[in-house]
Enzyme design. Structure first.
Site, PDB file in Angstrom:
ATOM      1  N   GLU A  69      -4.042  -4.121   9.522  1.00 59.35           N
ATOM      2  CA  GLU A  69      -4.585  -5.116   8.591  1.00 59.35           C
ATOM      3  C   GLU A  69      -6.022  -5.550   8.884  1.00 59.35           C
ATOM      4  O   GLU A  69      -6.800  -5.753   7.960  1.00 59.35           O
ATOM      5  CB  GLU A  69      -3.666  -6.336   8.545  1.00 59.35           C
ATOM      6  CG  GLU A  69      -2.303  -6.046   7.949  1.00 59.35           C
ATOM      7  CD  GLU A  69      -2.343  -5.562   6.506  1.00 59.35           C
ATOM      8  OE1 GLU A  69      -3.402  -5.666   5.860  1.00 59.35           O
ATOM      9  OE2 GLU A  69      -1.305  -5.073   6.023  1.00 59.35           O
TER      10      GLU A  69
ATOM     11  N   HIS B 197      -8.299  -3.694  -1.179  1.00 55.88           N
ATOM     12  CA  HIS B 197      -7.554  -3.830   0.076  1.00 55.88           C
ATOM     13  C   HIS B 197      -6.468  -2.759   0.175  1.00 55.88           C
ATOM     14  O   HIS B 197      -6.366  -2.066   1.199  1.00 55.88           O
ATOM     15  CB  HIS B 197      -6.927  -5.223   0.158  1.00 55.88           C
ATOM     16  CG  HIS B 197      -6.169  -5.483   1.418  1.00 55.88           C
ATOM     17  ND1 HIS B 197      -6.741  -6.078   2.519  1.00 55.88           N
ATOM     18  CD2 HIS B 197      -4.881  -5.215   1.764  1.00 55.88           C
ATOM     19  CE1 HIS B 197      -5.842  -6.166   3.489  1.00 55.88           C
ATOM     20  NE2 HIS B 197      -4.699  -5.654   3.049  1.00 55.88           N
ATOM     21  N   GLU B 198      -5.673  -2.612  -0.877  1.00 52.06           N
ATOM     22  CA  GLU B 198      -4.585  -1.631  -0.822  1.00 52.06           C
ATOM     23  C   GLU B 198      -5.130  -0.205  -0.773  1.00 52.06           C
ATOM     24  O   GLU B 198      -4.551   0.664  -0.106  1.00 52.06           O
ATOM     25  CB  GLU B 198      -3.641  -1.816  -2.011  1.00 52.06           C
ATOM     26  CG  GLU B 198      -3.086  -3.221  -2.183  1.00 52.06           C
ATOM     27  CD  GLU B 198      -2.469  -3.819  -0.921  1.00 52.06           C
ATOM     28  OE1 GLU B 198      -1.982  -3.051  -0.068  1.00 52.06           O
ATOM     29  OE2 GLU B 198      -2.494  -5.045  -0.781  1.00 52.06           O
TER      30      GLU B 198
ATOM     31  N   GLU C 289       0.786  -1.220   0.000  1.00 48.37           N
ATOM     32  CA  GLU C 289       0.000   0.000   0.000  1.00 48.37           C
ATOM     33  C   GLU C 289       0.825   1.281   0.000  1.00 48.37           C
ATOM     34  O   GLU C 289       0.456   2.274   0.646  1.00 48.37           O
ATOM     35  CB  GLU C 289      -0.930   0.004   1.210  1.00 48.37           C
ATOM     36  CG  GLU C 289      -0.244   0.008   2.582  1.00 48.37           C
ATOM     37  CD  GLU C 289       0.125  -1.350   3.146  1.00 48.37           C
ATOM     38  OE1 GLU C 289       0.406  -1.426   4.348  1.00 48.37           O
ATOM     39  OE2 GLU C 289       0.112  -2.334   2.386  1.00 48.37           O
TER      40      GLU C 289
ATOM     41  N   ASP D 185       8.085  -9.791  10.852  1.00 42.03           N
ATOM     42  CA  ASP D 185       7.473 -10.558   9.772  1.00 42.03           C
ATOM     43  C   ASP D 185       6.710 -11.769  10.311  1.00 42.03           C
ATOM     44  O   ASP D 185       5.771 -12.251   9.680  1.00 42.03           O
ATOM     45  CB  ASP D 185       8.578 -11.012   8.806  1.00 42.03           C
ATOM     46  CG  ASP D 185       8.066 -11.128   7.384  1.00 42.03           C
ATOM     47  OD1 ASP D 185       7.319 -10.250   6.952  1.00 42.03           O
ATOM     48  OD2 ASP D 185       8.421 -12.112   6.720  1.00 42.03           O
TER      49      ASP D 185
ATOM     50  N   TYR E  56      -4.915 -10.179   9.916  1.00 40.75           N
ATOM     51  CA  TYR E  56      -5.854  -9.845   8.851  1.00 40.75           C
ATOM     52  C   TYR E  56      -7.270 -10.328   9.175  1.00 40.75           C
ATOM     53  O   TYR E  56      -8.216  -9.533   9.239  1.00 40.75           O
ATOM     54  CB  TYR E  56      -5.403 -10.480   7.536  1.00 40.75           C
ATOM     55  CG  TYR E  56      -4.170  -9.898   6.918  1.00 40.75           C
ATOM     56  CD1 TYR E  56      -4.248  -9.109   5.772  1.00 40.75           C
ATOM     57  CD2 TYR E  56      -2.905 -10.139   7.440  1.00 40.75           C
ATOM     58  CE1 TYR E  56      -3.108  -8.579   5.169  1.00 40.75           C
ATOM     59  CE2 TYR E  56      -1.766  -9.614   6.853  1.00 40.75           C
ATOM     60  CZ  TYR E  56      -1.873  -8.838   5.724  1.00 40.75           C
ATOM     61  OH  TYR E  56      -0.749  -8.312   5.139  1.00 40.75           O
TER      62      TYR E  56
ATOM     63  N   HIS F  43      -6.063   0.702   2.734  1.00 40.78           N
ATOM     64  CA  HIS F  43      -4.902   1.066   3.548  1.00 40.78           C
ATOM     65  C   HIS F  43      -4.633   2.575   3.522  1.00 40.78           C
ATOM     66  O   HIS F  43      -3.927   3.086   4.395  1.00 40.78           O
ATOM     67  CB  HIS F  43      -3.659   0.338   3.048  1.00 40.78           C
ATOM     68  CG  HIS F  43      -3.387  -0.956   3.739  1.00 40.78           C
ATOM     69  ND1 HIS F  43      -3.246  -1.067   5.104  1.00 40.78           N
ATOM     70  CD2 HIS F  43      -3.210  -2.212   3.236  1.00 40.78           C
ATOM     71  CE1 HIS F  43      -3.001  -2.319   5.425  1.00 40.78           C
ATOM     72  NE2 HIS F  43      -2.975  -3.048   4.318  1.00 40.78           N
TER      73      HIS F  43
END
Length: 621
Positions: free
Chosen positions: A333, A310-311, A286, A390, A398, A314
């Site tokens: 998320e 979705h992006e 994003e 990560d 999410y 953001h």
């Protein structure tokens, strides 16, 4: 006497005013977080002026990063650096001393720069190295058009420090300008105001006037073309892809309008998408003003464009209001998945939105099973100290985050939740948010005023899924299951019942094959629908997973799986298939493919698969 006292008092007051100390300098109070060496409460960057040259022959980015800084009478400012060659550092234009801290595999090194109370600008002269993780250099044959090289960066979560020395924490927001020199037959684009055409000299100027966290600073360089969709939306891609991308993403303006209607004005002026080579490790990223996207979403029928929604979402949840630390990643998320779902519902209807939500619910169930030995990782608020952030970027943030908000919607009512979220984005725009601050905000602005009792603490701080989770149903999926069961009973399918299926219906159909399904049945289905040669990447991925699970080798599927894993670098897709190999005791087959595929993967994907297969990178060289 009284007069003398009055005169004395006036004199003392006058002297006091003359000797009054300057008000103490204050800076934003940042929270402690484990994934950056920066000490922003002492000294913090506020603006970046980046001047760099991109050299494809040496595969280096070199130049100078100059920062405006605010200090709290500190004697040093600390930046994050990883695998960078720091040549020299200046403070207010003069040479200053610097030192590098001990190296950490995840965090890199602290770059400590000596400053004085008068320092308001620092400059770091540096270049990247062959170990730089954020940047992927692609040879022409690794691109779609196979004529020119390509470069892109991926900063999330803490990789920006590997191509720019910076205070690499999501709670530190900066504006930036950039001058980027590239070969004059290529175009450079960034997460900033962008060119629409190539320059003659290969020099590009960029400006990002809204403050953003460092992980959203992004650069791509390639033989790019631009096609507009509306006055504020458009696509960049290689020549042979740009028309397809423009058609695939033709609903982008409608998406922006739908999003604004839900939660307020779009704050970034332009919303463009660049379609990158297939090695890009995510579905999308994003980066403000310019979303980076994988070509695997180009299906020819707009069936995978929920990724664009979705992006876009953001732009509010993540870019406008940002998680303060990576322990709070669900605030980025979970909110974005909920927002994405609402955009898809507004444009394509409740049925499609529910199918997307149910696919996510299936992913969440799989993720919880994956974490059965580490249930603490299924909390929304994480404790990632000592871990790479990560590790927290999975379906919990999410899809559990989405389920929390969807359940909250059911409890308080959609209108009340929409009003709350619109105000939340507006009041906290260009700020960062911790989970604790959000809980307080939620209680004060939604739950208490409406006298609503909701188990917020259980959802956020406890593992697993609370019992009051909303149950989402889909008539479309029930019909899909009926078709599958009829086939299993009769060994035949009425194609008229499947001719209008969406990607979500096909994915649900394939995912629900019983464990006992025979290879003969898989062959019948493959012959009927040609799954092995599916052009839709999501359908192909779930089919290949079933082929691995059930030892199906028909229609040359093994070669197709190898080709898919060799050319697609999207981490979700390739990790799903490598996990299937490992789960079914086929690690040797996985490694045989991986040795060929790994050079095509970005470090984000390669590091994940290295860990999954349990081998060091050197074993593949």
């Amino acid at each position: 006497m009284k007069s003398q006292i009055s005169l004395l008092a006036i004199l003392l007051l006058s002297l006091s005013c003359q000797t009054e100390q300057k008000p103490e300098k204050t800076v934003t109070k940042y929270v402690e977080e484990p994934h950056s060496y920066a000490q922003p409460n002492d000294a913090v960057i506020t603006h970046l002026d980046l001047d760099i040259k991109v050299d494809f022959e040496s595969k280096t980015i070199a130049g100078v990063a100059t920062y405006d800084i605010d200090t709290n009478d500190a004697s040093e400012i600390i930046l994050d650096s990883k695998y960078l060659d720091i040549e020299k550092v200046e403070a207010n234009g003069n040479a200053t001393t610097f030192s590098m801290g001990d190296f950490n595999e995840d965090l890199g090194q602290a770059l400590k720069i000596a400053i004085t109370e008068d320092t308001n600008k620092i400059s770091v002269f540096y270049k990247t190295t062959s170990q730089t993780e954020a940047v992927q250099w692609l040879a022409p044959q690794q691109t779609l058009d196979k004529e020119q090289p390509f470069l892109f960066t991926q900063g999330q979560a803490i990789l920006t420090r590997s191509w720019i020395p910076i205070q690499d924490s999501p709670q530190i927001r900066i504006t930036y300008d950039a001058t980027v020199k590239v070969p004059n037959n290529l175009m450079a684009v960034m997460s900033a105001e962008n060119p629409k055409q190539k320059t003659e000299d290969g020099v590009y100027q960029f400006k990002m006037k809204q403050p953003i966290p460092p992980y959203l600073i992004a650069l791509a360089v390639g033989d790019l073309e631009y096609k507009p969709i509306s006055d504020r939306t458009g696509v960049y891609a290689e020549k042979s892809m740009v028309d397809k991308a423009q058609e695939e993403f033709s609903d982008m303006e409608k998406m922006v309008a739908a999003a604004e209607k839900l939660y307020g004005d779009y704050a970034w002026e332009q919303f463009d998408v660049i379609v990158l080579p297939p090695s890009f490790p995510f579905g999308g990223m994003e980066n403000p003003r310019l979303t980076f996207a994988t070509p695997t979403v180009i299906a020819g029928d707009k069936s995978l464009t929920s990724l664009v929604a979705h992006e876009l979402a953001h732009s509010w949840s993540g870019n406008l209001v940002t998680n303060a630390t990576w322990d709070d990643f669900w605030l980025n998320e979970g909110f974005t998945v909920y927002f994405e779902n609402r955009i898809m519902e507004a444009l394509y209807g409740k049925d499609r939105a529910n199918m997307i939500a149910l696919i996510g619910r299936q992913d969440l169930a799989d993720e919880i099973e994956n974490f059965k030995d580490a249930p603490e990782m299924t909390r929304l608020k994480l404790d990632l100290e000592g871990k790479n952030p990560d590790d927290g970027m999975n379906s919990i943030a999410y899809d559990k985050g989405f389920l929390f908000l969807r359940t909250l919607e059911e409890k308080v009512g959609r209108d009340k939740l929409d009003s709350f979220l619109k105000a939340y984005f507006s009041k906290n725009a260009f700020k960062t948010m911790t989970t604790e601050k959000f809980v307080d905000y939620l209680n004060l602005n939604l739950l208490e005023p409406n006298n609503i009792d909701f188990n917020v603490e259980e959802w956020i701080y406890e593992p697993g899924i609370p019992d009051n989770q909303v149950v989402i149903v889909s008539d479309k999926f029930e019909q899909t299951e009926t078709v599958l069961n009829t086939f299993l009973d009769s060994k035949s399918i009425d194609a008229s019942k499947t001719k209008d299926w969406t990607t979500d219906e096909w994915v649900h159909f394939i995912r629900n094959f019983p464990e006992s399904i025979s290879t003969e049945d898989l062959q019948r289905l493959d012959n009927a629908f040609d799954f092995t040669n599916a052009s839709n990447s999501h359908i192909a991925m779930v089919w290949y997973e079933q082929a691995i699970n059930h030892d199906y080798h028909g229609n040359d599927v093994d070669a197709k799986i190898e080709d898919f894993l060799t050319h697609v670098g999207r981490r979700w897709y390739v990790a799903t298939l490598y996990k299937a190999f490992e789960r079914n005791d086929k690690t040797e087959a996985a490694l045989a493919i991986y040795k060929k595929a790994r050079p095509n993967y970005h470090s984000v994907t390669a590091n994940t698969i290295d860990d999954l297969l349990g081998f060091e990178a050197e074993e593949f060289e």
